[in-house]
Motif scaffolding. Structure first.
Motif, PDB file in Angstrom:
ATOM      1  N   SER A 228     -10.348  -9.761  -8.846  1.00 44.37           N
ATOM      2  CA  SER A 228      -9.594 -10.611  -9.563  1.00 44.37           C
ATOM      3  C   SER A 228      -8.565  -9.936 -10.744  1.00 44.37           C
ATOM      4  N   SER A 229      -8.969  -9.449 -11.071  1.00 42.41           N
ATOM      5  CA  SER A 229      -7.211  -8.585 -11.629  1.00 42.41           C
ATOM      6  C   SER A 229      -5.957  -7.806 -10.807  1.00 42.41           C
ATOM      7  N   ALA A 230      -5.043  -8.202 -11.141  1.00 44.52           N
ATOM      8  CA  ALA A 230      -3.547  -7.487 -10.097  1.00 44.52           C
ATOM      9  C   ALA A 230      -4.339  -5.737 -10.308  1.00 44.52           C
ATOM     10  N   THR A 231      -4.604  -5.507 -10.995  1.00 46.47           N
ATOM     11  CA  THR A 231      -4.967  -3.921 -11.070  1.00 46.47           C
ATOM     12  C   THR A 231      -6.343  -3.527  -9.462  1.00 46.47           C
ATOM     13  N   GLY A 232      -7.150  -4.453  -9.823  1.00 47.17           N
ATOM     14  CA  GLY A 232      -8.158  -4.318  -9.267  1.00 47.17           C
ATOM     15  C   GLY A 232      -7.904  -4.760  -7.551  1.00 47.17           C
ATOM     16  N   ARG A 233      -7.291  -5.097  -7.757  1.00 47.54           N
ATOM     17  CA  ARG A 233      -6.472  -5.797  -5.745  1.00 47.54           C
ATOM     18  C   ARG A 233      -5.697  -4.035  -5.410  1.00 47.54           C
ATOM     19  N   ALA A 234      -4.659  -3.623  -6.895  1.00 47.83           N
ATOM     20  CA  ALA A 234      -4.269  -2.901  -5.935  1.00 47.83           C
ATOM     21  C   ALA A 234      -4.754  -1.380  -5.836  1.00 47.83           C
ATOM     22  N   THR A 235      -5.811  -1.474  -6.056  1.00 57.99           N
ATOM     23  CA  THR A 235      -7.756   0.074  -6.256  1.00 57.99           C
ATOM     24  C   THR A 235      -7.510  -0.256  -4.681  1.00 57.99           C
ATOM     25  N   VAL A 236      -7.807  -1.069  -4.500  1.00 57.97           N
ATOM     26  CA  VAL A 236      -8.429  -1.591  -3.080  1.00 57.97           C
ATOM     27  C   VAL A 236      -7.304  -1.857  -2.235  1.00 57.97           C
ATOM     28  N   ALA A 237      -6.460  -1.536  -2.191  1.00 58.74           N
ATOM     29  CA  ALA A 237      -5.151  -1.733  -1.688  1.00 58.74           C
ATOM     30  C   ALA A 237      -4.604  -0.380  -1.023  1.00 58.74           C
ATOM     31  N   ARG A 238      -4.498   0.106  -2.239  1.00 61.39           N
ATOM     32  CA  ARG A 238      -3.696   1.534  -2.310  1.00 61.39           C
ATOM     33  C   ARG A 238      -5.407   2.682  -1.350  1.00 61.39           C
ATOM     34  N   ALA A 239      -6.118   2.392  -1.293  1.00 61.41           N
ATOM     35  CA  ALA A 239      -7.509   2.562  -1.026  1.00 61.41           C
ATOM     36  C   ALA A 239      -7.425   2.660   0.852  1.00 61.41           C
ATOM     37  N   VAL A 240      -7.157   1.058   0.768  1.00 60.35           N
ATOM     38  CA  VAL A 240      -7.073   1.006   2.450  1.00 60.35           C
ATOM     39  C   VAL A 240      -5.523   1.207   3.358  1.00 60.35           C
ATOM     40  N   ALA A 241      -4.392   1.351   2.433  1.00 60.93           N
ATOM     41  CA  ALA A 241      -3.411   2.269   2.895  1.00 60.93           C
ATOM     42  C   ALA A 241      -3.353   3.524   2.959  1.00 60.93           C
ATOM     43  N   THR A 242      -3.998   4.460   2.114  1.00 59.81           N
ATOM     44  CA  THR A 242      -4.778   5.298   2.790  1.00 59.81           C
ATOM     45  C   THR A 242      -5.182   6.046   3.784  1.00 59.81           C
ATOM     46  N   ALA A 243      -6.281   5.026   4.090  1.00 53.95           N
ATOM     47  CA  ALA A 243      -7.196   5.345   5.039  1.00 53.95           C
ATOM     48  C   ALA A 243      -6.567   4.853   6.507  1.00 53.95           C
ATOM     49  N   VAL A 244      -6.037   3.592   6.259  1.00 49.54           N
ATOM     50  CA  VAL A 244      -5.649   3.263   7.608  1.00 49.54           C
ATOM     51  C   VAL A 244      -4.273   4.391   7.899  1.00 49.54           C
TER      52      VAL A 244
END
Length: 252
Positions: A228-244
């Motif tokens: 629920s934190s901005a840091t946690g969301r950013a971690t997942v988002a960066r992983a998704v973008a790199t994977a894409v």
């Protein structure tokens, strides 16, 4: 189909002229599907947050990261109203009509209500289970791009684990019963990737590679705080973008 399909505009996009293997990166259409709806909010977290609200925030952060990585054709799908089988089919139809190249459905995980335990938070009774933690990824062998779906899921799982995240094995049909929730075959035991078969319509009705992401266990009190934190969301988002980006570059 009461829906708002949001095209994420390009803000400070970088490397937008780069190409995927056979398609310009800027033209590679990624669908970011927000799981559940305002009328069917999904799991309730350990501190009383609705899964849908967390899905919406995470999907927005993922979309932003994709645009900033150069995937300026990213589209985010949000529906309003009951989360019925028909509405789930409409999510896939929208992606199919757009000629999307990749479908990512964003969710957060939980367990059956009867396995939750009460606790007090901010003077109120809430419900939790700290027994499980971690993400899970779901693909369907009924998807006509199954091998590509699995390839993307593996790439994403690797990026998530490189970010320090773990996957959950509580859905594993070989190790657990259905006491805590859905069980399914683990198609990749090193990465937490499950086969949803014909249980998740957005995976098998979408004509492009499709993966459902359960970002983590929001009934786990510690993991909920991270997710629920901005840091946690950013971690997942960066992983998704790199994977894409890696999937796109290697896609034949």
């Amino acid at each position: 189909f009461a829906a708002a399909t949001i095209g994420i505009s390009c803000i400070a996009a970088t490397d937008a002229s780069a190409t995927c293997k056979f398609k310009a990166k800027k033209d590679f259409i990624v669908i970011v599907d927000v799981g559940h709806s305002d009328k069917d909010s999904g799991q309730i977290s350990a501190r009383g947050m609705k899964e849908y609200d967390l899905n919406l925030k995470l999907a927005g952060r993922v979309s932003e990261e994709l645009v900033n990585t150069g995937f300026v054709s990213t589209q985010m799908i949000v529906i309003s109203g009951p989360n019925t089988h028909a509405s789930r089919l409409q999510r896939s139809k929208r992606a199919n009509d757009l000629g999307a190249d990749l479908f990512i459905s964003v969710h957060h995980d939980g367990v059956k209500n009867e396995t939750l335990m009460p606790w007090q938070h901010d003077g109120k009774t809430h419900w939790f289970l700290d027994k499980f933690e971690g993400f899970s990824l779901w693909v369907s062998q009924k998807n006509n791009k199954y091998e590509e779906s699995l390839t993307f899921a593996k790439t994403l799982a690797d990026r998530l684990m490189e970010s320090g995240l773990k996957f959950t094995a509580h859905h594993d049909e070989l190790a657990n019963t259905a006491k805590y929730g859905r069980i399914a075959p683990l198609v990749d035991r090193e990465r937490g990737i499950y086969d949803a078969s014909d249980h998740i319509a957005v995976l098998y009705e979408s004509h492009m590679p499709a993966v459902l992401v359960e970002a983590g266990m929001i009934v786990n009190r510690a993991e909920e705080q991270v997710l629920s934190s901005a840091t946690g969301r950013a971690t997942v988002a960066r992983a998704v973008a790199t994977a894409v980006q890696r999937f796109c570059a290697g896609r034949a």
